[in-house]
Design a protein around this motif. Sequence first.
Motif, PDB file in Angstrom:
ATOM      1  N   LEU A 213      53.914  39.426  58.432  1.00 54.03           N
ATOM      2  CA  LEU A 213      54.485  38.554  57.402  1.00 54.03           C
ATOM      3  C   LEU A 213      54.585  39.298  56.079  1.00 54.03           C
ATOM      4  N   CYS A 214      55.686  39.100  55.388  1.00 51.81           N
ATOM      5  CA  CYS A 214      55.850  39.713  54.069  1.00 51.81           C
ATOM      6  C   CYS A 214      56.619  38.772  53.161  1.00 51.81           C
ATOM      7  N   THR A 215      56.584  39.074  51.873  1.00 54.33           N
ATOM      8  CA  THR A 215      57.288  38.279  50.869  1.00 54.33           C
ATOM      9  C   THR A 215      58.191  39.178  50.048  1.00 54.33           C
ATOM     10  N   ASP A 261      69.167  42.016  53.124  1.00 58.07           N
ATOM     11  CA  ASP A 261      70.508  41.541  53.452  1.00 58.07           C
ATOM     12  C   ASP A 261      70.483  40.067  53.848  1.00 58.07           C
ATOM     13  N   TYR A 262      69.485  39.660  54.631  1.00 60.56           N
ATOM     14  CA  TYR A 262      69.369  38.244  54.984  1.00 60.56           C
ATOM     15  C   TYR A 262      69.176  37.388  53.727  1.00 60.56           C
ATOM     16  N   ALA A 263      68.364  37.875  52.797  1.00 57.94           N
ATOM     17  CA  ALA A 263      68.139  37.131  51.555  1.00 57.94           C
ATOM     18  C   ALA A 263      69.448  36.954  50.795  1.00 57.94           C
ATOM     19  N   ARG A 264      70.210  38.023  50.698  1.00 54.58           N
ATOM     20  CA  ARG A 264      71.489  37.942  49.985  1.00 54.58           C
ATOM     21  C   ARG A 264      72.415  36.930  50.641  1.00 54.58           C
ATOM     22  N   ARG A 265      72.520  36.964  51.960  1.00 56.18           N
ATOM     23  CA  ARG A 265      73.436  36.054  52.658  1.00 56.18           C
ATOM     24  C   ARG A 265      73.030  34.593  52.490  1.00 56.18           C
ATOM     25  N   LEU A 272      72.475  29.652  45.009  1.00 55.71           N
ATOM     26  CA  LEU A 272      71.401  29.831  44.037  1.00 55.71           C
ATOM     27  C   LEU A 272      71.794  30.900  43.022  1.00 55.71           C
ATOM     28  N   ASP A 273      71.512  30.655  41.744  1.00 55.22           N
ATOM     29  CA  ASP A 273      71.876  31.605  40.696  1.00 55.22           C
ATOM     30  C   ASP A 273      70.934  31.419  39.511  1.00 55.22           C
ATOM     31  N   GLN A 274      70.839  32.450  38.684  1.00 50.52           N
ATOM     32  CA  GLN A 274      70.088  32.413  37.422  1.00 50.52           C
ATOM     33  C   GLN A 274      68.634  31.971  37.618  1.00 50.52           C
ATOM     34  N   THR A 275      67.988  32.589  38.580  1.00 48.82           N
ATOM     35  CA  THR A 275      66.578  32.268  38.800  1.00 48.82           C
ATOM     36  C   THR A 275      65.888  33.390  39.554  1.00 48.82           C
ATOM     37  N   ALA A 276      64.580  33.462  39.366  1.00 48.13           N
ATOM     38  CA  ALA A 276      63.762  34.298  40.239  1.00 48.13           C
ATOM     39  C   ALA A 276      63.580  33.581  41.572  1.00 48.13           C
ATOM     40  N   PHE A 277      63.222  34.336  42.608  1.00 46.79           N
ATOM     41  CA  PHE A 277      62.933  33.725  43.904  1.00 46.79           C
ATOM     42  C   PHE A 277      61.903  34.567  44.634  1.00 46.79           C
ATOM     43  N   ASN A 278      61.251  33.957  45.617  1.00 47.25           N
ATOM     44  CA  ASN A 278      60.502  34.731  46.608  1.00 47.25           C
ATOM     45  C   ASN A 278      60.812  34.156  47.971  1.00 47.25           C
ATOM     46  N   VAL A 295      62.010  30.006  51.627  1.00 43.42           N
ATOM     47  CA  VAL A 295      62.433  30.546  50.346  1.00 43.42           C
ATOM     48  C   VAL A 295      61.939  29.631  49.246  1.00 43.42           C
ATOM     49  N   ASN A 296      61.451  30.223  48.161  1.00 42.92           N
ATOM     50  CA  ASN A 296      60.983  29.474  46.993  1.00 42.92           C
ATOM     51  C   ASN A 296      61.753  29.939  45.761  1.00 42.92           C
TER      52      ASN A 296
END
Length: 433
Positions: A213-215, A261-265, A272-278, A295-296
């Motif tokens: 598991l990773c973040t 790449d999965y995160a981008r897709r 989602l825009d203009q925010t941090a995410f994990n 996703v958070n």
Amino acid sequence: MDDRKHIYVVGLDDFHLEHLKTVRGSEGYLFHPLAEYSAIVLPERYDIPAILDHARQTLDLAPRVDAIIGHWDFPTTSIVPVLRREYGLPTPSLESILLCENKYWNRLACEASVPECTPPFQAIDPYGEDPLGALKLGYPFWLKPAVAFSSLLGFRVEDDAQFQDAIAAIAQGIPTFAEPFQAFTDLVENPKRLPRTGSGATALAEGIIQGRLCTLEGYVYNGEVVTYAILDSLRGANQVSFVSYQYPSSLPIPVQERMKDYARRLLTHIGLDQTAFNMEFFWDEDVDKIWLLEVNPRISKSHCPIFEIATGSSHHEVAIDVSLGRRPQFPRAEGRFPMAAKFMPRVYGDARVLRIPDPAQIHALQLTHPELSIHIAVAEGMQLSELRGQDSYSYEIAELFIGGEDEQHLHDKFRTIMRQLDFRFSAPLPTNY
């Protein structure tokens, strides 16, 4: 004239204020609390209209509002876009945030954009006439509320009896999150962007996924999805309770690139825009399969001291930059150790706390390990079962942040420090240290 930026932080406490002060250029910021900590972090009830009204009163009296940020789970993640929208600040849409917060809605988005890393899943109505009869997934699977956090009310289900017990527990506890979630869905500007099925009172059944598991920590800036760090999340033998978060990740670089790449897709699909995410992923090394867990739409607050130790600054810096409408320049290799970790000492079973370390003990350890940061979650005399916000299988008694030369050094240091802290309980119980 004071030209410092006024940054308003939802649920600000002293612990996170210290981390905010580590960011580059912090001398140019004034940090202000927004909304009461007690109202948004594990209250008996989330009163969303009252929280928003209290925040508006604070902002209306402010000399200037340059940015609004937050680092807590729901409902903070949904409070932030509502207030940013009202005060004309760069913001993700509330709809895109809710598509992250509702785990069932997010699985629908995953199925549409990254089906190859989406496990089988199903919505279950915990208040339906026959939830068991509606079940289509085969055992075993995870059952959890569509809206919750920190594995709260999450159960591994292996037979009908366990399903009935888990769905009953979820039905009893789910209103804590379903009611405030509905309050936010009532505030969206474009309700057609939200699925027609699966409210906040929905339970999610999904297939068992496993692996390393990773973040991913990242941000979206003007539509561009950027992942700037990957951390490994190590779990205990029960494969539920976390033991540590470690930076940097030891995963192979090609695997990391596929995850990015999965995160981008997915995030592009959600809008989602203009925010941090994990974002959390599993990599099943045996079959080279990547699974997307969740996703958070925020930074992971648990990683702040890790980045301070390994890069010299908390990644609050990312959240601040994006909220001010500028591209982050993070991380930088300015830390004290090449690796850093958060450790979560856990006790598996209930008992009374007989002893916790005193301030003098902690200070002595910090003289030996200057980077060490400790937050103790228990008090002498309390029952471990009195702890709130725990997973279904263990009690997290503290948080430790330390640096090391490599992974073995980190884990050896953790066990040594825990022996010296000398927590004691009324019964001998298994621990992860």
